[in-house]
Motif scaffolding. Structure first.
Motif, mmCIF file in Angstrom:
data_model
loop_
_atom_site.group_PDB
_atom_site.id
_atom_site.type_symbol
_atom_site.label_atom_id
_atom_site.label_comp_id
_atom_site.label_asym_id
_atom_site.label_seq_id
_atom_site.Cartn_x
_atom_site.Cartn_y
_atom_site.Cartn_z
ATOM 1 N N ASN A 86 0.857 -1.186 0.000
ATOM 2 C CA ASN A 86 0.000 0.000 0.000
ATOM 3 C C ASN A 86 0.893 1.235 0.000
ATOM 4 N N LEU A 87 0.298 2.380 -0.314
ATOM 5 C CA LEU A 87 1.056 3.631 -0.359
ATOM 6 C C LEU A 87 0.231 4.739 0.265
ATOM 7 N N SER A 88 0.817 5.467 1.207
ATOM 8 C CA SER A 88 0.174 6.646 1.781
ATOM 9 C C SER A 88 0.831 7.879 1.189
ATOM 10 N N ARG A 89 0.023 8.882 0.895
ATOM 11 C CA ARG A 89 0.579 10.068 0.244
ATOM 12 C C ARG A 89 -0.031 11.328 0.849
ATOM 13 N N GLU A 90 0.854 12.333 1.058
ATOM 14 C CA GLU A 90 0.394 13.645 1.514
ATOM 15 C C GLU A 90 1.001 14.694 0.596
ATOM 16 N N GLY A 91 0.299 15.836 0.454
ATOM 17 C CA GLY A 91 0.740 16.883 -0.451
ATOM 18 C C GLY A 91 -0.055 16.823 -1.748
ATOM 19 N N GLU A 92 0.308 17.668 -2.674
ATOM 20 C CA GLU A 92 -0.445 17.774 -3.924
ATOM 21 C C GLU A 92 0.286 17.068 -5.063
ATOM 22 N N LEU A 93 -0.472 16.308 -5.882
ATOM 23 C CA LEU A 93 0.034 15.668 -7.085
ATOM 24 C C LEU A 93 -1.061 15.790 -8.146
ATOM 25 N N PHE A 94 -0.777 16.504 -9.240
ATOM 26 C CA PHE A 94 -1.825 16.782 -10.221
ATOM 27 C C PHE A 94 -1.189 17.058 -11.577
ATOM 28 N N TYR A 95 -2.036 17.036 -12.624
ATOM 29 C CA TYR A 95 -1.595 17.390 -13.967
ATOM 30 C C TYR A 95 -2.013 18.813 -14.273
ATOM 31 N N LYS A 96 -1.066 19.552 -14.904
ATOM 32 C CA LYS A 96 -1.384 20.909 -15.348
ATOM 33 C C LYS A 96 -0.607 21.159 -16.627
ATOM 34 N N ASP A 97 -1.311 21.626 -17.641
ATOM 35 C CA ASP A 97 -0.673 21.891 -18.943
ATOM 36 C C ASP A 97 0.026 20.652 -19.474
ATOM 37 N N ASN A 98 -0.605 19.504 -19.276
ATOM 38 C CA ASN A 98 -0.098 18.239 -19.794
ATOM 39 C C ASN A 98 1.212 17.796 -19.135
ATOM 40 N N VAL A 99 1.499 18.345 -17.936
ATOM 41 C CA VAL A 99 2.721 18.004 -17.193
ATOM 42 C C VAL A 99 2.333 17.672 -15.756
ATOM 43 N N LEU A 100 2.943 16.605 -15.219
ATOM 44 C CA LEU A 100 2.697 16.223 -13.832
ATOM 45 C C LEU A 100 3.328 17.258 -12.895
ATOM 46 N N LYS A 101 2.541 17.767 -11.963
ATOM 47 C CA LYS A 101 3.009 18.755 -11.001
ATOM 48 C C LYS A 101 2.858 18.195 -9.594
ATOM 49 N N PHE A 102 3.642 18.735 -8.644
ATOM 50 C CA PHE A 102 3.513 18.303 -7.243
ATOM 51 C C PHE A 102 3.947 19.435 -6.327
ATOM 52 N N SER A 103 3.534 19.326 -5.074
ATOM 53 C CA SER A 103 3.885 20.323 -4.073
ATOM 54 C C SER A 103 3.874 19.662 -2.700
#
Length: 597
Positions: free
Chosen positions: A82-99
């Motif tokens: 399993n995997l736990s994740r915190e923070g932001e992970l999203f696509y924007k302008d056809n590119v994977l973004k994270f914060s």
């Protein structure tokens, strides 16, 4: 449609069993070492991750949907449960973004492999998992991204946690290139290592050949000039060997030597290490020649301006210094053996141990240069700087003086006579050269033995060895003469020298006993009064000068002089009386019967 459904997996995803993979990981660790295996597994995982991301990008999947599929990719491939994740992970302008992206990997397959094969680790061990996640993120994010494991169960932590940042962010934090982005291949490293080993092998072969040649030279008892020639020929470098003061002993090569006396006198030089110094026309590499823990000289390589000092030359220079130290030792043994023979010869002359002149001439014939007139005797008196200094064996002083005499081409034999040093000079040349050499020798040994000062008495020149004993007395008398001069010639003693030559010393001692009476009897009071009388007469009866010389009050001086007049029943206003007393006292001093030390 989900990427992974229960019971379905693409054939190219099923590579090996976890047990087989664990064995491969173990073999890599054992054969490559942890650091190389770590780099290999990170890069391997990253390549797998990028390939998996390419499959996703080439499929019919919605980009936004890929974000949710990333955890399922890990789980579906058996990396984690399993995997736990915190923070932001999203696509924007056809590119994977994270914060501020971080989280936990549950039940990492690499932890079990690490614990089974090697036990607890001292660092995070999920290399493939970290590399795989980094590869996926890098491909989908279109920039170098590193998913770094921060804690690990294989290290004893509660969870395997990770944190995501760009390559530039991590390198700014870590202060260097990350192992996952190190693009050196193991085969390239092996080729580089082979080249380095080949270069080292060639250098060692050359060093070995150099070492053999200089060792052979030492075995043949060649001097240091032959060593310098071998060095210059083999290395094509100007080679210089100096003494401890930096004066050139020998030089081989075309480059003119710098003023090494200044370069090597630098107090910052490490007395046991090789150093490089710059000078006006180039560079000098120098290493000390050590003998019995003392620096006896330096071996140097000279390089012209613009020529870089080869990085391996210190290996040759240090071997050259060892060979030079053996040459110096050979020379030292030869020199000291010869000097011991000379000391023995002079001792036998001093104590009249030759049965006749023929035996004396026979033994003298063994000495080189040949013993021939004119002769001269020097008595060198060591004087302790402090009263508690003990005078013992002067052998090292004798050797140091003998070296200086040889250096200045002055022929002489040396020995110790009581506490003094006796120098028998022969085949004399210019007197000025002899006296200059004596002055330099006294200055040198004073520097080498700072607890002593030296005073020299010089006899008159003579041509016959049967005058030897008398000239030894002359030199001793001159050395005993009470004066501030460091070198006293017997010829300069005037009437005193004539008196000692023509009157039996015992007669003089008897007259002195009559004239000075109880002042010559043992006892500190008598010695104190006798010293006061000598200083008073030496100062022409000037009370103020006597007061200053003896550190007494003028009343104290008057009291002592009055007391002495009564004891001796003499009138010190009579010039003849005072001159007679001073003459007696200085004669006793020259004879060694009286001293105020």
């Amino acid at each position: 449609m989900p990427l992974f459904e229960s019971g379905r997996m693409k054939t190219n995803d099923l590579v090996v069993t976890s047990g087989t993979f664990g064995l491969m990981r173990k073999v890599l660790m054992e054969n490559l070492g942890q650091e190389k295996a770590k780099r290999f597994l990170l890069r391997f995982g990253k390549d797998l991750g990028e390939e998996k991301a390419n499959e996703l990008l080439g499929g019919p999947y919605d980009l936004e949907g890929m974000v949710g599929e990333i955890p399922r990719i890990h789980i579906g491939l058996g990396h984690i449960s399993n995997l736990s994740r915190e923070g932001e992970l999203f696509y924007k302008d056809n590119v994977l973004k994270f914060s501020n992206l971080h989280g936990i990997w549950h039940d990492s397959f690499e932890v079990d492999m690490q614990l089974e094969s090697f036990g607890m680790s001292d660092e995070c061990s999920c290399y493939i998992l970290s590399g795989f996640a980094s590869g996926v993120m890098t491909r989908l994010g279109k920039q170098d991204i590193f998913v770094k494991e921060m804690t690990c169960r294989a290290r004893g932590d509660a969870h395997c946690t990770y944190e995501v940042k760009t390559r530039s962010e991590w390198e700014r934090i870590e202060g260097g290139t990350l192992a996952i982005f190190d693009d050196k291949k193991i085969v390239d490293e092996l080729e580089m290592t082979y080249d380095q080993l080949l270069e080292k092998s060639e250098v060692l072969d050359k060093v070995s050949d150099f070492h053999s040649r200089i060792t052979e030279s030492v075995a043949k008892e060649n001097d240091v000039s032959e060593l310098a020639k071998i060095s210059s020929d083999v290395l094509d470098v100007t080679t210089l060997i100096t003494d401890a003061d930096g004066s050139t002993v020998t030089k081989k090569g075309d480059m003119p030597p710098p003023d090494t006396t200044l370069l090597l006198a630098d107090k910052t030089l490490n007395p046991t290490a090789t150093v490089i110094r710059k000078f006006e026309s180039g560079s000098i590499m120098a290493t000390p020649i050590l003998l019995n823990g003392r620096t006896e000289g330096y071996c140097c390589f000279l390089y012209t301006n613009g020529k870089e000092v080869p990085r391996n030359d210190h290996m040759y220079l240090e071997r050259l210094a060892v060979a030079a130290s053996l040459c110096f030792l050979n020379e030292k043994v030869k020199f000291e053996t010869t000097e011991r023979m000379k000391i023995n010869f002079l001792d036998r002359m001093l104590y009249s141990q030759f049965e006749n002149n023929s035996e004396l001439a026979l033994h003298a014939s063994y000495i080189q240069p040949k013993v021939m007139p004119p002769f001269q005797i020097i008595s060198l008196k060591p004087i302790p700087v402090t009263d508690n200094e003990m005078l013992t064996d002067h052998y090292q002083i004798l050797i140091n003086i003998a070296k200086l005499l040889k250096l200045h081409n002055v022929h002489g034999l040396l020995t110790q006579k009581d506490d003094d040093i006796l120098i028998f000079l022969y085949a004399l040349k210019k007197e000025t050269h002899t006296m200059d050499t004596l002055s330099q020798a006294m200055k040198s040994i004073t520097q080498d033995f700072p607890h002593l000062t030296f005073k020299a008495g010089v006899s008159r020149e003579f041509d016959a060895l049967d005058q030897f004993s008398g000239k030894v007395k002359e030199a001793g008398q001159a050395a005993n003469f009470p004066t501030e001069a460091a070198i006293v010639h017997h010829a300069d003693l005037g009437i005193l020298s004539t008196l000692l030559e023509n009157i039996d010393p015992e007669v003089i001692a008897g007259v002195a006993q009559q004239e000075l009476g109880t002042l010559l009897e043992p006892g500190e009071k008598n010695k104190e009064l006798l010293h006061t009388l000598y200083v008073f007469l030496k100062n022409n009866q000037r009370l103020e000068k006597t007061m200053n010389d003896l550190s007494l009050s003028i009343g104290g001086v008057k009291y002592r002089i009055g007391k002495i007049e009564k004891m001796l029943e003499k009138d010190f206003k009579d010039a003849a009386t005072t001159a007679h007393l001073l003459l007696m006292m200085e004669t006793l001093i020259l004879m060694g019967r009286l001293s105020f030390k």
